[in-house]
Write an enzyme that holds these catalytic residues in place. Sequence first.
Site, PDB file in Angstrom:
ATOM      1  N   TRP A 179       5.997  -6.702   3.248  1.00  9.41           N
ATOM      2  CA  TRP A 179       6.868  -6.856   2.078  1.00  9.41           C
ATOM      3  C   TRP A 179       8.301  -7.011   2.572  1.00  9.41           C
ATOM      4  O   TRP A 179       8.741  -6.256   3.437  1.00  9.41           O
ATOM      5  CB  TRP A 179       6.793  -5.642   1.135  1.00  9.41           C
TER       6      TRP A 179
ATOM      7  N   ASP B 168      11.156  -1.958 -11.747  1.00 13.39           N
ATOM      8  CA  ASP B 168      10.499  -1.393 -10.568  1.00 13.39           C
ATOM      9  C   ASP B 168      11.230  -0.130 -10.104  1.00 13.39           C
ATOM     10  O   ASP B 168      11.935  -0.122  -9.117  1.00 13.39           O
ATOM     11  CB  ASP B 168      10.501  -2.458  -9.449  1.00 13.39           C
TER      12      ASP B 168
ATOM     13  N   GLU C 104       2.661  -8.535  -0.060  1.00  9.78           N
ATOM     14  CA  GLU C 104       3.006  -7.897  -1.335  1.00  9.78           C
ATOM     15  C   GLU C 104       4.043  -8.743  -2.060  1.00  9.78           C
ATOM     16  O   GLU C 104       5.080  -9.093  -1.493  1.00  9.78           O
ATOM     17  CB  GLU C 104       3.561  -6.488  -1.073  1.00  9.78           C
TER      18      GLU C 104
ATOM     19  N   ASP D 203       1.612  -4.517  -6.398  1.00  3.95           N
ATOM     20  CA  ASP D 203       2.292  -3.258  -6.721  1.00  3.95           C
ATOM     21  C   ASP D 203       2.535  -3.312  -8.222  1.00  3.95           C
ATOM     22  O   ASP D 203       3.130  -4.276  -8.724  1.00  3.95           O
ATOM     23  CB  ASP D 203       3.609  -3.201  -5.927  1.00  3.95           C
TER      24      ASP D 203
ATOM     25  N   ASP E 290       2.825   4.274  -3.886  1.00  2.00           N
ATOM     26  CA  ASP E 290       4.171   3.833  -3.493  1.00  2.00           C
ATOM     27  C   ASP E 290       5.179   4.230  -4.562  1.00  2.00           C
ATOM     28  O   ASP E 290       5.347   3.524  -5.545  1.00  2.00           O
ATOM     29  CB  ASP E 290       4.177   2.300  -3.295  1.00  2.00           C
TER      30      ASP E 290
ATOM     31  N   HIS F 171      -0.571  -1.138  -4.585  1.00  2.00           N
ATOM     32  CA  HIS F 171       0.411  -0.056  -4.536  1.00  2.00           C
ATOM     33  C   HIS F 171       0.458   0.510  -5.942  1.00  2.00           C
ATOM     34  O   HIS F 171       0.836  -0.197  -6.877  1.00  2.00           O
ATOM     35  CB  HIS F 171       1.804  -0.584  -4.161  1.00  2.00           C
TER      36      HIS F 171
ATOM     37  N   ASP G 218       9.909   2.900  -9.375  1.00  2.00           N
ATOM     38  CA  ASP G 218       9.180   3.779  -8.450  1.00  2.00           C
ATOM     39  C   ASP G 218       9.183   5.241  -8.873  1.00  2.00           C
ATOM     40  O   ASP G 218       9.350   6.139  -8.045  1.00  2.00           O
ATOM     41  CB  ASP G 218       9.711   3.611  -7.020  1.00  2.00           C
TER      42      ASP G 218
ATOM     43  N   HIS H 286       5.811  -4.433  -9.876  1.00  2.00           N
ATOM     44  CA  HIS H 286       6.405  -5.701  -9.469  1.00  2.00           C
ATOM     45  C   HIS H 286       6.127  -6.874 -10.396  1.00  2.00           C
ATOM     46  O   HIS H 286       6.109  -8.024  -9.963  1.00  2.00           O
ATOM     47  CB  HIS H 286       5.933  -6.056  -8.057  1.00  2.00           C
TER      48      HIS H 286
ATOM     49  N   LYS I  42       6.731  -9.607  -5.396  1.00  2.00           N
ATOM     50  CA  LYS I  42       7.669  -8.852  -6.232  1.00  2.00           C
ATOM     51  C   LYS I  42       8.435  -9.802  -7.142  1.00  2.00           C
ATOM     52  O   LYS I  42       8.764 -10.915  -6.725  1.00  2.00           O
ATOM     53  CB  LYS I  42       8.638  -8.069  -5.347  1.00  2.00           C
TER      54      LYS I  42
HETATM   55  C1  RNT Z   1       9.307  -2.381  -2.692  1.00  2.00           C
HETATM   56  C2  RNT Z   1       7.875  -2.429  -2.331  1.00  2.00           C
HETATM   57  C3  RNT Z   1       7.505  -1.784  -1.026  1.00  2.00           C
HETATM   58  C4  RNT Z   1       8.252  -0.505  -0.727  1.00  2.00           C
HETATM   59  C5  RNT Z   1       7.710   0.283   0.431  1.00  2.00           C
HETATM   60  C6  RNT Z   1       8.644   1.342   0.868  1.00  2.00           C
HETATM   61  O1  RNT Z   1       9.566  -2.776  -3.965  1.00  2.00           O
HETATM   62  O2  RNT Z   1       7.117  -1.864  -3.368  1.00  2.00           O
HETATM   63  O3  RNT Z   1       6.135  -1.615  -0.958  1.00  2.00           O
HETATM   64  O4  RNT Z   1       8.319   0.321  -1.848  1.00  2.00           O
HETATM   65  O5  RNT Z   1       7.361  -0.567   1.449  1.00  2.00           O
HETATM   66 ZN    ZN Z   2       5.073  -1.467  -3.051  1.00  2.00          ZN
END
Ligand code: RNT
Ligand code: ZN
Length: 418
Positions: free
Chosen positions: A181, A292, A222, A257, A325, A284, A294, A260, A224
């Site tokens: 990523w 996003d 990955e 993820d 994640d 993720h 987290d 994303h 986004k």
């Molecule tokens: C970022 C991605 C990625 C990170 C990690 C730390 O938006 O989700 O996966 O969160 O690699």
């Molecule tokens: Zn991620």
Amino acid sequence: MSYMEAKAKYAALGVDVEAAIARLKTVPVSIHCWQGDDVRGFDTDPSKPLTGGIQTTGNYPGRARTPEELMADFDVVLSLCPGMKKISLHACYAIFEDGEWADRDKLEPKHFKKWVEYCKSRGIGADFNPTFFSHPKCDPLTLSSTNEETRRFWIEHGKASIRISTYLAEELGQPCVMNIWTGDGFKDIPSDRLGPRKRYREAIDEILSEPFDFSKVKPCVESKVFGIGVEAYTVGSSEFSLAYAALNMDKCIPLMDNGHYHPTEVVSDKIPALLAFFPEIALHVTRPVRWDSDHVVLLDDETKEICKEIVRCGSLEGSVNIALDYFDASINRVAAWTVGIRNVQKALLMALVTPNAYLKELQDTGDFTTLLVAQEEIKTLPFGEVWAEYCRQSGVPEDGCWLPMVKQYEQDVLVKRV
Ligand code: RNT
Ligand code: ZN
């Protein structure tokens, strides 16, 4: 209601609760190491801000500052969560000994020896992530940079990461999922959207030209939709990443993820869409709040739906690699880790004790009235008893019992880290 009564209720619907519990014990879930230290790692100056379109907010006391502290905190988390675990490492968590230091393009398996020892003694596997952010060589682009030297540096980092992933897989006897990523993108409207993507594509090609055994190392891409500071354009968009994975099925898998995508899109629906084409995918699991962000994973509708799809698609057998994640620095980090992991375990167990065959039959025969009613009534089955039994069998605390232990650890250990 007792566990025996709960079990009988599920049995009446054709669900074998004991079999579900036994099954879940064998499903690996990869736990991200970066919740413990706000994604800082050990290879760069910890006072420098996080870059690459991600951000940790909060300054709750007790952040792990060293490998020893992070491992100690992770041990507490392992002791509080049921299920089979792996640890997901980032390259920036390399452990240097005797004053040695290596830049990311020069990282070697030996810099992860301590992690291998850690995993071996806990009987867990490891996944790996090259770290394409929070580093002076982000210009701010990495693999898609126009600067040949920058791009070369990050390609070498990707190749080093493949070698490290092979080492982790071989030492630990389990496949290592290696996730690519980057936060490459632009804050404002770009004048060339194709060039960076072509460079990114070629750079991933170069990384994956490093020899590896696809049954041991599983590179992922990955995607986004945007990041902080890269709101207008991301190089590794969904279409880019999916197309890359689809054209390189012999050496790479797509990673989704669930933070994303646009807010009304759901990853739960994308799982079976991808599984119609890909033999293997990766996830993720996170919680986006408006974007996003987290946040810590909850036992919310989408987490439950994601886990239902994993189970219903028959993907516990390895076709969906599940990883977490998220990173929250505003609350006790060990509690944040623990509650999110337990929620994913709960959602998986819920999915396993859902009468999926019966519900499928209702859909296939067109009885949508019964399907709607059944899906609603399942929601109030005595799941809490089943979860408590799973915790007891796994030797971890039941709900209501673990937070006091974390609070004690905070008093004894975390508050002293100043
Ligand atoms: C970022 C991605 C990625 C990170 C990690 C730390 O938006 O989700 O996966 O969160 O690699
Ligand atoms: Zn991620």
